[in-house]
Design a protein around this motif. Sequence first.
Motif, mmCIF file in Angstrom:
data_model
loop_
_atom_site.group_PDB
_atom_site.id
_atom_site.type_symbol
_atom_site.label_atom_id
_atom_site.label_comp_id
_atom_site.label_asym_id
_atom_site.label_seq_id
_atom_site.Cartn_x
_atom_site.Cartn_y
_atom_site.Cartn_z
ATOM 1 N N THR A 28 -34.930 -1.741 -51.135
ATOM 2 C CA THR A 28 -34.203 -2.125 -52.340
ATOM 3 C C THR A 28 -34.873 -3.358 -52.926
ATOM 4 O OG1 THR A 28 -31.999 -2.517 -53.253
ATOM 5 C CG2 THR A 28 -32.510 -3.622 -51.198
ATOM 6 N N ASN A 30 -34.301 -6.901 -55.085
ATOM 7 C CA ASN A 30 -33.383 -7.924 -55.595
ATOM 8 C C ASN A 30 -34.117 -8.664 -56.696
ATOM 9 O OD1 ASN A 30 -31.643 -7.189 -53.574
ATOM 10 N ND2 ASN A 30 -31.829 -9.070 -52.412
ATOM 11 N N ARG A 38 -37.570 -9.473 -55.100
ATOM 12 C CA ARG A 38 -37.691 -9.591 -53.652
ATOM 13 C C ARG A 38 -37.523 -8.175 -53.092
ATOM 14 N NH1 ARG A 38 -33.374 -12.700 -52.396
ATOM 15 N NH2 ARG A 38 -34.562 -14.591 -52.753
ATOM 16 N N ILE A 40 -36.624 -5.743 -50.095
ATOM 17 C CA ILE A 40 -35.749 -5.838 -48.929
ATOM 18 C C ILE A 40 -35.689 -4.489 -48.210
ATOM 19 C CG2 ILE A 40 -33.343 -6.228 -48.199
ATOM 20 C CD1 ILE A 40 -34.595 -8.727 -49.341
ATOM 21 N N ASP A 41 -35.720 -4.542 -46.879
ATOM 22 C CA ASP A 41 -35.432 -3.357 -46.075
ATOM 23 C C ASP A 41 -33.922 -3.326 -45.911
ATOM 24 O OD1 ASP A 41 -34.948 -1.473 -44.051
ATOM 25 O OD2 ASP A 41 -36.898 -1.856 -43.117
ATOM 26 N N ARG A 42 -33.274 -2.418 -46.590
ATOM 27 C CA ARG A 42 -31.811 -2.393 -46.636
ATOM 28 C C ARG A 42 -31.163 -1.956 -45.330
ATOM 29 N NH1 ARG A 42 -29.421 1.372 -50.604
ATOM 30 N NH2 ARG A 42 -29.009 3.072 -49.197
ATOM 31 N N ASP A 45 -29.703 -6.492 -41.894
ATOM 32 C CA ASP A 45 -28.792 -7.456 -42.505
ATOM 33 C C ASP A 45 -29.594 -8.362 -43.437
ATOM 34 O OD1 ASP A 45 -27.484 -10.255 -42.571
ATOM 35 O OD2 ASP A 45 -25.884 -8.950 -41.805
ATOM 36 N N GLU A 46 -29.074 -8.606 -44.618
ATOM 37 C CA GLU A 46 -29.804 -9.415 -45.606
ATOM 38 C C GLU A 46 -30.075 -10.838 -45.134
ATOM 39 O OE1 GLU A 46 -26.562 -11.246 -48.636
ATOM 40 O OE2 GLU A 46 -26.859 -9.086 -48.775
ATOM 41 N N HIS A 47 -29.349 -11.300 -44.131
ATOM 42 C CA HIS A 47 -29.555 -12.645 -43.605
ATOM 43 C C HIS A 47 -30.577 -12.656 -42.465
ATOM 44 C CE1 HIS A 47 -26.342 -14.004 -46.146
ATOM 45 N NE2 HIS A 47 -25.542 -13.093 -45.641
ATOM 46 N N ASP A 48 -31.056 -11.479 -42.097
ATOM 47 C CA ASP A 48 -32.082 -11.337 -41.067
ATOM 48 C C ASP A 48 -33.438 -11.535 -41.737
ATOM 49 O OD1 ASP A 48 -32.069 -10.922 -38.370
ATOM 50 O OD2 ASP A 48 -31.768 -8.764 -38.463
ATOM 51 N N SER A 51 -35.732 -8.700 -42.876
ATOM 52 C CA SER A 51 -35.312 -7.811 -43.958
ATOM 53 C C SER A 51 -36.145 -8.042 -45.221
ATOM 54 C CB SER A 51 -33.828 -8.002 -44.284
ATOM 55 O OG SER A 51 -33.593 -9.242 -44.917
ATOM 56 N N VAL A 52 -36.714 -9.225 -45.376
ATOM 57 C CA VAL A 52 -37.553 -9.523 -46.543
ATOM 58 C C VAL A 52 -38.960 -9.016 -46.260
ATOM 59 C CG1 VAL A 52 -38.497 -11.300 -48.058
ATOM 60 C CG2 VAL A 52 -36.179 -11.544 -47.134
#
Length: 93
Positions: A28, A30, A38, A40-42, A45-48, A51-52
């Motif tokens: 995804t 952002n 940005r 992201i591997d959805r 968790d976005e805070h992991d 994931s970026v």
Amino acid sequence: MTMLDADASLDQTRYELMAENRERRDITLNRLSDHEWRVIDRRLDEHDAPSVLGIIEQTDAGFTVLEINELVAQWTTDTLDDAVSLFVTADDD
């Protein structure tokens, strides 16, 4: 090996397996600005931090892709879709 080390090792193995099998639907974008996204591997968790996956920036030359993993890599593509496709690692079987 302590329990903490074992957990970190299991997480690393999990991230590596996921990275090897990333499909387009797993990604995804952002929007950071009108010309930056940005990646992201959805599935994470976005805070992991893992994931970026990277950053895509639209420039006069096209779409500059900065992939972030153990090493940093940079490419330029003609379209945003081509830029996103660089993060796909799964075979199209």
